[in-house]
Design an enzyme around this catalytic site. Sequence first.
Site, PDB file in Angstrom:
ATOM      1  N   CYS A 118     -33.790  86.470 -34.246  1.00 41.83           N
ATOM      2  CA  CYS A 118     -34.668  86.335 -33.072  1.00 41.83           C
ATOM      3  C   CYS A 118     -35.000  87.682 -32.437  1.00 41.83           C
ATOM      4  O   CYS A 118     -35.842  87.760 -31.543  1.00 41.83           O
ATOM      5  CB  CYS A 118     -34.035  85.407 -32.052  1.00 41.83           C
ATOM      6  SG  CYS A 118     -33.639  83.817 -32.765  1.00 41.83           S
ATOM      7  N   HIS A 260     -37.494  86.323 -25.571  1.00 44.19           N
ATOM      8  CA  HIS A 260     -37.351  85.390 -26.694  1.00 44.19           C
ATOM      9  C   HIS A 260     -37.114  84.004 -26.101  1.00 44.19           C
ATOM     10  O   HIS A 260     -36.264  83.820 -25.225  1.00 44.19           O
ATOM     11  CB  HIS A 260     -36.177  85.836 -27.578  1.00 44.19           C
ATOM     12  CG  HIS A 260     -35.740  84.764 -28.530  1.00 44.19           C
ATOM     13  ND1 HIS A 260     -36.628  84.061 -29.318  1.00 44.19           N
ATOM     14  CD2 HIS A 260     -34.512  84.257 -28.795  1.00 44.19           C
ATOM     15  CE1 HIS A 260     -35.958  83.186 -30.034  1.00 44.19           C
ATOM     16  NE2 HIS A 260     -34.683  83.270 -29.743  1.00 44.19           N
ATOM     17  N   ASN A 290     -37.136  76.939 -29.877  1.00 43.04           N
ATOM     18  CA  ASN A 290     -36.823  78.310 -30.284  1.00 43.04           C
ATOM     19  C   ASN A 290     -37.435  78.570 -31.664  1.00 43.04           C
ATOM     20  O   ASN A 290     -36.956  78.044 -32.665  1.00 43.04           O
ATOM     21  CB  ASN A 290     -35.297  78.461 -30.316  1.00 43.04           C
ATOM     22  CG  ASN A 290     -34.835  79.823 -30.794  1.00 43.04           C
ATOM     23  OD1 ASN A 290     -35.608  80.596 -31.339  1.00 43.04           O
ATOM     24  ND2 ASN A 290     -33.556  80.103 -30.606  1.00 43.04           N
TER      25      ASN A 290
HETATM   26  N1  ACO Z   1     -27.235  66.048 -27.079  1.00 44.09           N
HETATM   27  C1  ACO Z   1     -26.236  65.524 -26.372  1.00 44.09           C
HETATM   28  N2  ACO Z   1     -25.034  66.113 -26.255  1.00 44.09           N
HETATM   29  C2  ACO Z   1     -24.851  67.297 -26.864  1.00 44.09           C
HETATM   30  C3  ACO Z   1     -25.852  67.914 -27.623  1.00 44.09           C
HETATM   31  C4  ACO Z   1     -27.073  67.239 -27.727  1.00 44.09           C
HETATM   32  N3  ACO Z   1     -28.115  67.744 -28.414  1.00 44.09           N
HETATM   33  N4  ACO Z   1     -25.385  69.076 -28.109  1.00 44.09           N
HETATM   34  C5  ACO Z   1     -24.126  69.205 -27.678  1.00 44.09           C
HETATM   35  N5  ACO Z   1     -23.803  68.133 -26.932  1.00 44.09           N
HETATM   36  C6  ACO Z   1     -22.557  67.834 -26.270  1.00 44.09           C
HETATM   37  C7  ACO Z   1     -21.410  68.615 -26.864  1.00 44.09           C
HETATM   38  O1  ACO Z   1     -20.898  67.927 -27.999  1.00 44.09           O
HETATM   39  C8  ACO Z   1     -20.434  68.632 -25.714  1.00 44.09           C
HETATM   40  O2  ACO Z   1     -19.766  67.393 -25.665  1.00 44.09           O
HETATM   41  P1  ACO Z   1     -18.195  67.345 -25.379  1.00 44.09           P
HETATM   42  O3  ACO Z   1     -18.030  67.987 -24.032  1.00 44.09           O
HETATM   43  O4  ACO Z   1     -17.933  65.899 -25.405  1.00 44.09           O
HETATM   44  O5  ACO Z   1     -17.596  68.131 -26.496  1.00 44.09           O
HETATM   45  C9  ACO Z   1     -21.345  68.692 -24.487  1.00 44.09           C
HETATM   46  O6  ACO Z   1     -22.628  68.268 -24.921  1.00 44.09           O
HETATM   47  C10 ACO Z   1     -21.468  70.073 -23.862  1.00 44.09           C
HETATM   48  O7  ACO Z   1     -21.755  70.972 -24.863  1.00 44.09           O
HETATM   49  P2  ACO Z   1     -21.808  72.483 -24.546  1.00 44.09           P
HETATM   50  O8  ACO Z   1     -21.825  73.217 -25.818  1.00 44.09           O
HETATM   51  O9  ACO Z   1     -20.756  72.803 -23.503  1.00 44.09           O
HETATM   52  O10 ACO Z   1     -23.201  72.623 -23.843  1.00 44.09           O
HETATM   53  P3  ACO Z   1     -23.790  73.907 -23.157  1.00 44.09           P
HETATM   54  O11 ACO Z   1     -23.943  73.651 -21.718  1.00 44.09           O
HETATM   55  O12 ACO Z   1     -23.064  75.145 -23.579  1.00 44.09           O
HETATM   56  O13 ACO Z   1     -25.237  73.974 -23.789  1.00 44.09           O
HETATM   57  C11 ACO Z   1     -26.488  75.118 -25.474  1.00 44.09           C
HETATM   58  C12 ACO Z   1     -25.385  74.115 -25.178  1.00 44.09           C
HETATM   59  C13 ACO Z   1     -27.797  74.586 -24.913  1.00 44.09           C
HETATM   60  C14 ACO Z   1     -26.626  75.279 -26.981  1.00 44.09           C
HETATM   61  C15 ACO Z   1     -26.146  76.462 -24.807  1.00 44.09           C
HETATM   62  O14 ACO Z   1     -24.829  76.836 -25.139  1.00 44.09           O
HETATM   63  C16 ACO Z   1     -27.087  77.548 -25.193  1.00 44.09           C
HETATM   64  O15 ACO Z   1     -28.238  77.546 -24.833  1.00 44.09           O
HETATM   65  N6  ACO Z   1     -26.617  78.573 -25.931  1.00 44.09           N
HETATM   66  C17 ACO Z   1     -27.480  79.624 -26.420  1.00 44.09           C
HETATM   67  C18 ACO Z   1     -27.995  79.195 -27.727  1.00 44.09           C
HETATM   68  C19 ACO Z   1     -29.153  79.989 -28.225  1.00 44.09           C
HETATM   69  O16 ACO Z   1     -29.975  80.411 -27.470  1.00 44.09           O
HETATM   70  N7  ACO Z   1     -29.214  80.153 -29.544  1.00 44.09           N
HETATM   71  C20 ACO Z   1     -30.277  80.759 -30.195  1.00 44.09           C
HETATM   72  C21 ACO Z   1     -30.100  82.229 -30.296  1.00 44.09           C
HETATM   73  S1  ACO Z   1     -31.445  82.926 -31.064  1.00 44.09           S
HETATM   74  C22 ACO Z   1     -31.251  83.168 -32.749  1.00 44.09           C
HETATM   75  O17 ACO Z   1     -30.936  84.235 -33.179  1.00 44.09           O
HETATM   76  C23 ACO Z   1     -31.499  82.042 -33.717  1.00 44.09           C
END
Ligand code: ACO
Length: 335
Positions: A118, A260, A290
Amino acid sequence: MSSNHTLMGVTFIGCGAAAPETIVLNDELAQVVDTSDEWISSRTGIRQRHIGHDRESLAGLATQAAQQALEMAGVAAEDVDLIILATSSAEDLFGSACRIQAQLGATKAVAFDLTAACSGFVFGVVTAAQFLRSGVYRNVLVIGADLLSRWVDWQDRNTCVLFGDGAGAVLMQGTINPDRLLGFEISSDGSQNCCLNLSFKPELRELIPGVVLTQGKYQYITMNGKEVYRFAINRVPDAIDKVIHQAHLTSADIDWLILHQANQRIMDAVALRLQIPPEKVVSNVAKYGNTSAASIPIALTEAVRAGKIQTGDTIATSGFGAGLSWGAAIFKWGN
Ligand code: ACO
């Protein structure tokens, strides 16, 4: 290739974007994995994403975006000197940039792929600037394109809700006028490499007795979302702060912040730390998800086409992601 080696400035004079026609809404994804529109939109800001079908190609989308950028710039394909394709989902591990060169008819251009996930588009812009500033080349196309839907595990709700497909491009040109690229910073931290991967899984094969080689397949994307989130909200504001200082500006001088498009919460947190108001933050993550290397040039193109970004506006941009890697740049749009 130009033989003029006078030091030049850089301008950004054309942009374009393309995405597959097929749109998948959050509610539709809830038929595939245990998720909901409420969860996805409240955590990420994403409401839908474009998904490529079997007849769509990375090179095809990239070519469409590049053609638009050339048209806006008023530059003929035959006058392009260099094509940099930032992608992590090339259809050929030997690279996809040359296919785009052929499709565009950019007969004299040299073309190569640049892989930095990214961060790829910002890394591409910085790479292009080196060729332009040295006067070696005059017209460079920087394309960001990714079809990560091909590399997402559609059973993994942690990742599949985040990504979408698309391509964006800018035409950068050398100029004897003042340099429009006011500052940049690109960085890597391989110690956090395991946070975000699309890795090759080797399978052992004994070729002849005593000679074992590895053949295998690429695995789906894996991600430690919390670590990537933490990394982004710390590193990105610092990098943008540095380039603002490099450019002898303050954050009040920034007309547009184009980050991004990974997650609305990341964009909000970064803008808050930089004290850039929400109305200056360009965001289309709701529509595209994304799109990796494509996200910045797609967002730029939409804002230019909508008449929001005008010639002379100062834009701060930052890409960040796998590597881990990140980069920031400040530039003025247009001639
Ligand atoms: N739908 C419903 N529930 C979900 C989903 C989903 N799609 N995905 C995860 N959950 C659940 C998890 O299993 C977890 O459940 P649990 O507590 O029972 O275990 C709960 O939701 C909370 O999950 P978290 O991981 O704590 O959620 P968080 O608030 O951290 O949000 C997210 C997750 C959106 C992915 C966040 O961490 C984030 O934005 N991270 C950055 C990711 C990113 O930008 N990546 C791309 C980088 S760019 C590149 O180079 C490709």
